[in-house]
Each structure stands twice: as structure tokens, then as C-alpha cells.
Write a protein that holds these residues in place. Structure first.
Motif, short mmCIF file in Angstrom:
data_model
loop_
_atom_site.label_atom_id
_atom_site.label_comp_id
_atom_site.label_asym_id
_atom_site.label_seq_id
_atom_site.Cartn_x
_atom_site.Cartn_y
_atom_site.Cartn_z
N LYS A 104 -24.47 39.26 29.18
CA LYS A 104 -23.84 37.98 29.49
C LYS A 104 -24.09 37.59 30.94
O LYS A 104 -24.22 36.41 31.27
CB LYS A 104 -22.34 38.07 29.22
CG LYS A 104 -21.98 38.26 27.76
CD LYS A 104 -20.48 38.41 27.58
CE LYS A 104 -20.11 38.64 26.14
NZ LYS A 104 -18.65 38.86 25.96
N GLU A 168 -30.03 48.83 16.26
CA GLU A 168 -29.11 47.89 15.61
C GLU A 168 -29.79 47.16 14.44
O GLU A 168 -29.17 46.91 13.41
CB GLU A 168 -28.57 46.90 16.62
CG GLU A 168 -27.62 47.52 17.65
CD GLU A 168 -26.45 48.25 17.01
OE1 GLU A 168 -25.75 47.65 16.17
OE2 GLU A 168 -26.26 49.44 17.33
N ASP A 172 -28.89 47.21 10.40
CA ASP A 172 -28.77 45.98 9.63
C ASP A 172 -29.68 45.99 8.40
O ASP A 172 -29.24 45.71 7.29
CB ASP A 172 -29.08 44.78 10.52
CG ASP A 172 -28.97 43.46 9.79
OD1 ASP A 172 -27.88 43.14 9.29
OD2 ASP A 172 -29.99 42.73 9.71
N GLN A 315 -28.58 37.95 18.30
CA GLN A 315 -27.51 37.21 17.65
C GLN A 315 -27.28 37.72 16.24
O GLN A 315 -26.14 37.90 15.81
CB GLN A 315 -27.85 35.71 17.62
CG GLN A 315 -27.73 35.04 18.99
CD GLN A 315 -28.08 33.56 18.92
OE1 GLN A 315 -28.21 32.98 17.85
NE2 GLN A 315 -28.23 32.94 20.08
N LYS A 316 -28.38 38.02 15.53
CA LYS A 316 -28.26 38.53 14.16
C LYS A 316 -27.57 39.89 14.15
O LYS A 316 -26.77 40.19 13.26
CB LYS A 316 -29.65 38.64 13.53
CG LYS A 316 -29.63 39.11 12.08
CD LYS A 316 -31.03 39.18 11.50
CE LYS A 316 -31.00 39.67 10.06
NZ LYS A 316 -32.37 39.79 9.50
N ALA A 317 -27.89 40.73 15.16
CA ALA A 317 -27.29 42.06 15.23
C ALA A 317 -25.93 42.05 15.93
O ALA A 317 -25.32 43.10 16.11
CB ALA A 317 -28.25 43.00 15.99
N ARG A 318 -25.48 40.85 16.34
CA ARG A 318 -24.21 40.71 17.07
C ARG A 318 -24.19 41.59 18.32
O ARG A 318 -23.18 42.27 18.61
CB ARG A 318 -23.02 41.03 16.17
CG ARG A 318 -22.89 40.12 14.95
CD ARG A 318 -21.64 40.46 14.16
NE ARG A 318 -21.50 39.59 12.99
CZ ARG A 318 -22.01 39.85 11.80
NH1 ARG A 318 -22.73 40.96 11.64
NH2 ARG A 318 -21.84 39.03 10.78
N LEU A 319 -25.30 41.56 19.04
CA LEU A 319 -25.44 42.42 20.21
C LEU A 319 -25.24 41.59 21.47
O LEU A 319 -26.02 40.70 21.79
CB LEU A 319 -26.84 43.05 20.22
CG LEU A 319 -27.15 44.05 21.33
CD1 LEU A 319 -26.15 45.20 21.31
CD2 LEU A 319 -28.56 44.61 21.17
N SER A 320 -24.15 41.87 22.17
CA SER A 320 -23.84 41.17 23.41
C SER A 320 -23.16 42.14 24.36
O SER A 320 -22.26 42.88 23.96
CB SER A 320 -22.91 39.98 23.13
OG SER A 320 -22.60 39.29 24.33
#
Length: 322
Positions: A104, A168, A172, A315-320
Motif C-alpha cells: 500500500k 498464493e 487459488d 487483486q485476484k489473490a487478495r494480496l495487499s
């Protein structure tokens, strides 16, 4: 009075002269190459190999300095904030493109605060387990993971690196839950993998190859669309059932943004000369790295395209990450 075009030409030549003189005299003192990972991994191997050859060519010491941490971003931040005079360079990697999409807040912008010089090598990533693990295939490992949801672990070279994102995406696409364990680099992660502290790991072929040949690690699949020439009998993840899986790792040379273009072009030309040498090419291919000598502009386009691609994958792996 001079014609306007002659005056403009004279002004342009005068403006270009300092940069041209700088490039011709450069390097006049030792050059530092920052490796943003610990000693021993692929990033370090590539950095020291190219650094040695550049030192021979430039007749100046090339000092390789390891600055690991924060998914390879600490070293990148250090170089991004260094004077743009060509005397501090970075071994950049695909990890930095990914970090730009998953963190971020980064203290630098990978696409604008660093000047691309050349991609040096492209290497496949390989899924490995300890030789003591009973899994002999990706199907075996997936079966283990499904039988123990949330119990299996995978090590990586750091949060936000390619190996984190690959792990990740593996979770998935395979429909499993394995836990991420980040390290400061490849070497400590591989030590824990062999010791049984983690279950599996995605890492580059050059890092794993000696341990695979030594019987300490077992390769199950490579994460690229094509098999590795260094591991021709190891299937791809796509062949193993995860159709379309394709993430490679590249390593390249970069400088702080604002470094004079004549210096950038000189370094690129010297890198291309080194990587054209048959002995050098064979050395890198034997360790699992495909030599590349892309131009600065080609490397810049690659980074731009990658940031868009990895942003979608993250974004697909919800990695933030914070």
C-alpha cells in the motif's frame, strides 16, 4: 549574426557536451552494485557474476553490497535515493514490479524512481520440497494440502515477492490452503525447508539446483510455461494440472532516475558485450539462467506491462501489504 539554426545547434552541442564527457570518463572510481537480498541466492549470484566482469572491463573495482529486507524493497529504496551519477546501481528483479502492486505504501516508485539499464537474465521458478517429504508429484502435494487444510506451509524470499505471489496463485488454482512464511531471502528459506520447518517453496532454479543435484530437495514442477533446460525432466505446473500457470523471475541492472543517459547507454553496451560471450552464456545457462541483454527502453516497457499484470493477479489473490 549567426543563423537561428546554427545558434540552436551550438546550444544543443554545448548542453550535450558535459554528459558526453561524463560518459567517456566514467567510471573514474569504484562502482557499487546493491543486491537487495542476502548472499547466496539467485539475485546475489547474478549480481556478483556481472559485477566481476564489469570490473574487468572498466578497470575499476565493482563492490557488491547486500542490503536485504522488506521483500527486496530496502535495497531498491536505497538506490532510488542515491546520487544519480552511475556509481550506485541496483540488481532489480520481478519482485520489485510485484511489490509496486501489493504494498500500500512504498517509499519509492519502481517505475519512475529507478532508471532501467538492462534485463540480465530470466530464470524459471521451481516448486521444491524436502527430500524427506513423501510427495513425488504436484498431485501428491495437493492431496497432502487438502487432507490438512491450513497446516502446510510455503516459504518465500519475502512478503510481496514473486515467490509469495506464486504461492498464493498456487493456492487459488489448486484449491488448497497453505500458509505463507516470509524470509529475508532465498538462503534462509531453503535452510528451513530442508530442516522441515516449512513444507514447500517456490524459488529460482539457480538457487535450488545445487541442492536438487545434491539430493536435499525434490523438484515437483516449474512455474513457467516451458520446462527448464537445467531440469528437463521436471514438468511445468500447467502440465501438472494447473493450466496456464506461468510466472518467471528476471534480474536486471538499474540506476537512480536522473542518471545521465550516456552513462546508462555505456553500461548497457558493456553488459550486452559481456552477455554475448559464449563462455559467460554457458556458465549462466548451466546454472539455470537464460542470459538477456534488453535495451533500457525495452526494460522500461516490460516493467510497465508487468505492473499492470501483477496488479490484476494480486487483486485476484487478495494480496495487499502495509
Amino acid at each position: 549574426m549567426k543563423p537561428l539554426w546554427k545558434a540552436a545547434l551550438a546550444a544543443a552541442l554545448a548542453a550535450a557536451l558535459p554528459a558526453a564527457v561524463l560518459a567517456e570518463a566514467w567510471p573514474a572510481r569504484p562502482v557499487k552494485i546493491v543486491v537487495p537480498s542476502p548472499p547466496g541466492g539467485s539475485t546475489d549470484q547474478i549480481g556478483r557474476s556481472i559485477g566481476q566482469k564489469l570490473a574487468e572491463l572498466w578497470k575499476q573495482p565493482v563492490v557488491v553490497e547486500n542490503r536485504p529486507g522488506a521483500g527486496l524493497t530496502l535495497g531498491a529504496d536505497y538506490v532510488a535515493k542515491s546520487p544519480p551519477d552511475g556509481y550506485t546501481l541496483l540488481i532489480g528483479a520481478v519482485h520489485h514490479s510485484i511489490a509496486q502492486t501489493v504494498y500500500k505504501k512504498l517509499p519509492y516508485n519502481f517505475a519512475t524512481d529507478l532508471a532501467p539499464i538492462s534485463v540480465l537474465a530470466v530464470v524459471p521458478n521451481v516448486l521444491v520440497v524436502s527430500s524427506s517429504n513423501p510427495a513425488r508429484s504436484v498431485a501428491d502435494l495437493v492431496a497432502q494440502a487438502k487432507a490438512q487444510p491450513g497446516k502446510l506451509t510455503y516459504g518465500s524470499t519475502g512478503a510481496g515477492t514473486a515467490h509469495h505471489l506464486i504461492g498464493e496463485n498456487f493456492n487459488d488454482m489448486a484449491g488448497v490452503q497453505t500458509l505463507h512464511v516470509p524470509y529475508k531471502g532465498s538462503s534462509p528459506a531453503l535452510v528451513d525447508l530442508m530442516g522441515g520447518q516449512t513444507t514447500m517453496m517456490f524459488d529460482t532454479v539457480p538457487s535450488c539446483l545445487p541442492l536438487i543435484k545434491g539430493g536435499k530437495l525434490r523438484p515437483l514442477a516449474v512455474a513457467t510455461a516451458r520446462r527448464s533446460s537445467a531440469l528437463p525432466d521436471v514438468p511445468t505446473l500447467s502440465e501438472a494440472g494447473l493450466k496456464g500457470f506461468d510466472i518467471a523471475t528476471w534480474f536486471g541492472l538499474m540506476a537512480p532516475a536522473g542518471t545521465p543517459r550516456p552513462v546508462i547507454d555505456k553500461v548497457h553496451a558493456d553488459v550486452a558485450r559481456i552477455l554475448a560471450d559464449p563462455e559467460m552464456r554457458k556458465q549462466w545457462i548451466d546454472m539455470g539462467a537464460e542470459p538477456v541483454a534488453s535495451t533500457p527502453d525495452e526494460m522500461a516497457r516490460q516493467i510497465k506491462d508487468e505492473i499492470a499484470k501483477f496488479s490484476a493477479l494480486a487483486q485476484k489473490a487478495r494480496l495487499s501489504l502495509d
